[in-house]
Enzyme design. Structure first.
Site, PDB file in Angstrom:
ATOM      1  N   GLU A 108       0.819  -1.373   0.025  1.00 24.42           N
ATOM      2  CA  GLU A 108       0.111  -0.177   0.090  1.00 24.42           C
ATOM      3  C   GLU A 108       1.063   1.358   0.128  1.00 24.42           C
ATOM      4  O   GLU A 108       0.667   2.320  -0.555  1.00 24.42           O
ATOM      5  CB  GLU A 108      -0.883   0.157   1.344  1.00 24.42           C
ATOM      6  N   GLU A 129      -4.190  -9.379   3.824  1.00 25.65           N
ATOM      7  CA  GLU A 129      -5.094  -9.101   5.012  1.00 25.65           C
ATOM      8  C   GLU A 129      -6.102  -9.952   5.283  1.00 25.65           C
ATOM      9  O   GLU A 129      -6.686 -10.225   6.328  1.00 25.65           O
ATOM     10  CB  GLU A 129      -5.473  -7.741   4.889  1.00 25.65           C
TER      11      GLU A 129
END
Ligand code: NAD
Length: 700
Positions: A105, A125
């Protein structure tokens, strides 16, 4: 500070330096923002390269901060990414080895990305019951295309950088370098080339759409729903990526964050995070420091080429280790080798193994009938019949033939490891390696620590388990070790439930709806009801006061051993595995209850689940108190990897914590009043009662 700053010519280099994988903990986040501020202030700096020291660009969140206030302290990762993205000077991510989760990210917030080949790229995640929470769901689809990005998020598995660079139209990587060695040079060259480029490219500004529009997301939802089982996060990934195609970037970011925060608070995510931490903690043994020297294990021997011996051997062959397998007869040896070969051939047929690998693995396997041929092995694992007298002969022979320093392991499931160790003059070298069937498939390995087992022997076996890709959990010596000792209570409860009015199908259905792959009766039909029968007969001698429902014995007396005899708790059509509720068995149960004047009642599905699960929890509390298991997380790992306990519930101990230990004990007290149950068993274990009294939990 866990990020370094230096200026090379006109380029500022910020290097994340938080071993082992440059987790984005508070100190690293601060390091990046301070580095960015310095670079922006310095008139001599025209571009910024962001990279990672050591083994990663960044592996994402710092797990040392999990659940601590530091994780929430500002700047959070969104703040850091905003600083990077809004920089007036170009920021280039130089990626090598690993860019996962928050690491990816962060890279997506940079203006350019240069990667070395072979870097592992992922948004994992979902494996913690979450969605990416720092823009991943909004930026990756823009950079990589909706479909590929969604696949990566839903699976959570890493994909190699050079593979992603091949995706048509991708904007994830501006350049793949020829090797990791040239990464920094090429990133610096790009920095020089883009010094004057304005406006700076931002992933957030890229368009985001799927040509099939809503139809695609409907299809994705259906597919993901089928795979996600009881986990909410995968479907939320679909929602978040759909948003990326429909709303403005900033709005998408806010909604992503909301979903992330909501998921954090779900029991499923708590369970997955617990499992993640517990799986990393199984090899931490309080009195065996992590720097305990280990013995070198190069050659392995296995005694007994039956069901377990064959499967056990395959683990080592798969890891490229030579195995010598010993039997008492040539027929036994031939049979064992043929089974191993057949297993490998089945893998070849399924396209999971190449012919070449099959040949390599079989070439590592040496059959023998002579102990002299295994004497030089570094580790020998015994997997002969489960009879103490047979084990005695084998261990005495091993003691007199094996070289000094060899580790002598037993795969016994029920016998006393200390008694086995005492057959040798080197009990410190003896250990239990309790594999589960099929041993080449099942992930769990209970490592049984005898009273005399040397620490370096334990450390060696734990390290070796990692090499053969097992989840190893240490158990002390007791009847059944951790897993089978608990399952014994579960099976006893299943029997009492039949006495009280349930059918096998009702019990199985209830626990299967809770999430178990298979209820106790279907499981028993698969394993063979005669196995449990033999155990009960043995235990009737050892523990004459231990009570079981008699129904399972009646079933066995009728020869209904399960799938292998075409009839067990259920009926089976010839050659088929589908369990069909059996009117004959139901009638037998009804007449047994009538003959014995058992007062039946309707038992709710909730009660079925609670009695099956809490019986294990109570036994587990005894196991913890006795030091057979050293932590509750170890017990959960046994159940998640060896007994099909539903992942999304995080294991029996985690589930009990989630349910509330006070309420667990309340229910136990209710069950203890049931005259058809084993009333004494339901006295809460002292540890459980203590935790309730102190307002504590098993798993923290
Ligand atoms: P099995 O009957 O399939 O195999 C035992 C093998 O040992 C046979 O091939 C036999 O010929 C051989 N053998 C017997 N005596 C021997 C000797 N003195 N020297 C060399 N070989 C000898 O049994 P199994 O199911 O593979 O079980 C083996 C061990 O593994 C037992 O201790 C059992 O409790 C344990 N175990 C079994 C399971 C399971 O599900 N089957 C699971 C975990 C542990």
């Amino acid at each position: 500070m866990t990020a370094q700053y230096e200026v090379r010519g006109n380029v500022a280099v910020i290097t994340l330096d938080n071993p082992p994988v440059n987790g984005l903990g508070l100190s690293t986040r601060l390091g990046i923002t301070r580095g960015m501020a310095k670079a922006l202030e310095d008139p001599g700096v025209t571009a910024i390269v962001l990279t990672g020291a050591g083994r990663a660009f960044s592996g994402g969140a710092d797990i040392k901060e999990f659940g601590s206030p530091k994780a929430l302290q500002e700047p959070n990762l969104l703040d850091v990414i905003a600083v990077v993205e809004q920089s007036t000077k170009p920021v280039i991510a130089a990626i090598h080895s690993v860019a996962m989760g928050g690491g990816l990210e962060l890279a997506l917030g940079c203006h350019y990305r240069v990667t070395a080949p072979g870097a592992q790229i992922a948004l994992p995640e979902v494996k913690l019951g979450l969605i990416p929470g720092a823009g991943g769901t909004q930026r990756l689809p823009r950079a990589l295309g909706v479909e590929m990005a969604l696949n990566m998020m839903v699976k959570g598995d890493p994909v190699k950088s050079e593979v992603l660079a091949q995706v048509p139209g991708q904007k994830l990587f501006d350049k793949v370098t020829t090797s990791a060695d040239t990464l920094m040079d090429e990133a610096m060259a790009l920095a020089a080339a883009v010094t004057d480029t304005r406006p700076l490219p931002k992933v957030r500004d890229l368009p985001c759409a799927h040509p099939m529009g809503d139809g695609y997301f409907q299809f994705a939802r259906n597919t993901v729903k089928a795979l996600a089982k009881n986990m909410p996060a995968p479907l939320k990934c679909v929602d978040a990526v759909e948003l990326a195609t429909k709303v403005a970037f900033d709005k998408g970011l806010v909604l992503e964050r909301e979903t992330f925060v909501n998921l954090m608070a779900t029991p499923e995510s708590r369970a997955m995070r617990h499992m993640f931490m517990a799986s990393r903690a199984t090899n931490k043994i309080a009195d065996v420091p992590s720097d305990t020297p280990v013995r070198e294990i190069k050659a392995v021997a296995v005694v007994g080429a039956g069901t377990m011996g064959g499967g056990i051997s395959m683990n080592f062959l798969n890891a490229g280790m030579p195995v010598t397998i010993l039997e008492t007869s040539q027929e036994g040896l031939d049979r064992g080798l043929a089974t191993i070969k057949r297993n490998y051939e089945a893998q070849v047929k399924k396209g999971k193994l190449s012919e070449e690998k099959l040949a390599q693995r079989m070439a590592l396997l040496t059959p023998t009938l002579a102990y002299a041929d295994i004497a030089q092995a570094d580790l020998v694992i015994e997997a002969v019949y489960e009879e103490l007298a047979v084990k005695e002969t084998v261990f005495k022979t091993l003691d007199s033939t094996m070289k000094a320093g060899a580790i002598l392991a037993s795969n016994t499931s029920t016998l006393d490891l200390n008694a086995i160790a005492a057959f040798t003059k080197r009990p410190g070298d003896v250990i239990g390696m309790h594999f589960f069937s099929p041993a080449n498939v099942m992930q769990l390995l209970e490592v049984v620590r005898g009273a005399a087992t040397h620490k370096d022997v334990l450390a060696t076996v734990m390290a070796l388990a990692k090499k053969i890709k097992k989840t190893a959990v240490v158990s002390g010596v007791c009847d059944g070790f951790i897993g089978n000792r608990m399952i014994e209570q579960y099976i006893r409860q299943a029997g009492f439930l039949l006495d009280e009015g349930c059918t096998p199908a009702q019990v199985d259905k209830a626990i299967e709806s809770f999430g178990f792959a298979m209820g106790p009766f279907r499981m028993s039909d698969l394993a063979g009801n005669d196995i449990g029968w033999a155990i009960r007969k043995r235990r009737a001698v050892e523990y004459p006061d231990l009570r079981y429902s008699k129904i399972a014995d009646l079933l066995c007396e009728q020869g209904r051993y399960g799938q292998k005899t075409g009839a067990g708790w259920y009926d089976y059509q010839a050659g088929a595995r589908k369990a069909i509720p059996s009117p004959a068995v139901d009638a037998m149960i009804v007449s047994y209850r009538a003959d014995n004047k058992l007062a039946t009642r309707r038992v709710s599905n909730d009660e079925i689940v609670q009695r099956l699960v809490f019986s294990m929890v109570n036994e587990a509390a005894h196991i913890l108190e006795e030091g057979i298991a050293s932590k509750a997380g170890d017990i959960d790992m046994v159940y998640l990897t060896g007994y099909g306990f539903p992942m999304f519930r995080g294991g029996p101990m985690r589930y009990a914590d989630e349910f509330g230990l006070f309420k667990v004990v309340q229910q136990m007290q209710r069950f203890a009043k049931n005259p058809l149950d084993d009333q004494a068993f339901w006295t809460p274990a002292p540890l459980l009662q203590r935790l309730v009294d102190e307002g504590k939990t098993f798993t923290g």
